[in-house]
Scaffold this motif. Structure first.
Motif, PDB file in Angstrom:
ATOM      1  N   TYR A  53       0.831  -1.201   0.000  1.00  0.00           N
ATOM      2  CA  TYR A  53       0.000   0.000   0.000  1.00  0.00           C
ATOM      3  C   TYR A  53       0.873   1.262   0.000  1.00  0.00           C
ATOM      4  CZ  TYR A  53      -4.143  -2.829   1.071  1.00  0.00           C
ATOM      5  OH  TYR A  53      -5.171  -3.741   1.015  1.00  0.00           O
ATOM      6  N   ALA A  54       1.936   1.244   0.803  1.00  0.00           N
ATOM      7  CA  ALA A  54       2.837   2.402   0.857  1.00  0.00           C
ATOM      8  C   ALA A  54       3.478   2.647  -0.495  1.00  0.00           C
ATOM      9  CB  ALA A  54       3.914   2.169   1.918  1.00  0.00           C
ATOM     10  N   GLU A  55       3.898   1.563  -1.138  1.00  0.00           N
ATOM     11  CA  GLU A  55       4.506   1.699  -2.473  1.00  0.00           C
ATOM     12  C   GLU A  55       3.497   2.257  -3.475  1.00  0.00           C
ATOM     13  OE1 GLU A  55       6.073  -1.183  -6.038  1.00  0.00           O
ATOM     14  OE2 GLU A  55       4.131  -1.285  -5.047  1.00  0.00           O
TER      15      GLU A  55
END
Length: 221
Positions: A15-17
């Motif tokens: 999700y962060a990526e």
């Protein structure tokens, strides 16, 4: 590590990526509809004012490292071809040393380009004029050891890789000890985990090397 916890961690990294890549897509496509990926869903978004969305040099390096950890070739290729000039269009202007590190990471999957990027990095580092003690320490304790690991990776030398990674882990812990002026905060996200060293370890595994220090990387210094 429990399999369920491992899945959750990798989902959060994913999700962060995705959020990072999405921010670049929005920034470089002002007033245009772009397709963004969130989880397993693709959505079309148009942002009229992107002036406050300015992914910087360090942010790009972090997202690039997350892409390597996830082995996300599409994200790697997208981030790899973002021109450096667009980074300097951000609110913070980065100098030649920052961009030299970006070029090393961008060249990680091309041995010929990587050798050139590494050579350029050392030339630029010789002329570096650090604006603060913290910046100097960050480069000497955090960046330089990581570059040494990349050099060993470039040579595919197991012994040199082991040695370089050992030094990098010790230097990372030393920078984030929080006991000296000009050093990092141990509560900082990057103090808890070196995304750069974890990404290089994943790349090393994919290159046929053994990573004996993997559990140490996953622990707080």
């Amino acid at each position: 590590m429990d399999y369920g916890i491992k899945q959750i961690i990798f989902r959060l990294i994913s999700y962060a990526e995705q959020l990072g890549v999405n921010s670049f897509k929005i920034t470089f496509n002002p007033d245009r509809a772009v397709t963004l990926t969130i989880g397993d869903v693709n959505v079309e978004v148009k942002v009229d004012n992107v002036s406050k969305i300015r992914p910087n040099c360090g942010f790009r390096q972090t997202i690039f490292c997350l892409s390597i950890i996830l082995r996300d070739k599409a994200a790697i290729n997208y981030l790899k071809y973002i021109p450096n000039e667009t980074i300097n269009a951000a609110l913070t202007v980065y100098d030649a040393l920052d961009l030299a590190v970006v070029n090393v990471l961008k060249s990680l999957f091309d041995s010929v380009s990587l050798k050139i990027a590494l050579s350029n990095y050392w030339l630029i580092r010789e002329q570096a004029n650090y604006s603060t003690l913290t910046r100097k320490n960050f480069n000497e304790y955090f960046v330089v050891p990581m570059i040494r690991v990349i050099e060993a990776l470039c040579l595919k030398n197991q012994q040199e890789f082991d040695k370089a990674l050992d030094v990098a882990l010790l230097q990372h812990a030393a920078f984030y000890n929080g006991e000296k002026t000009g050093f990092g905060d141990p509560n900082d996200l990057y103090g808890w985990l070196s995304f750069g060293l974890l990404a290089l370890s994943v790349h090393a595994l994919d290159s046929g090397l053994i990573v004996r220090q993997l559990m140490t990387i996953l622990q707080s210094p």
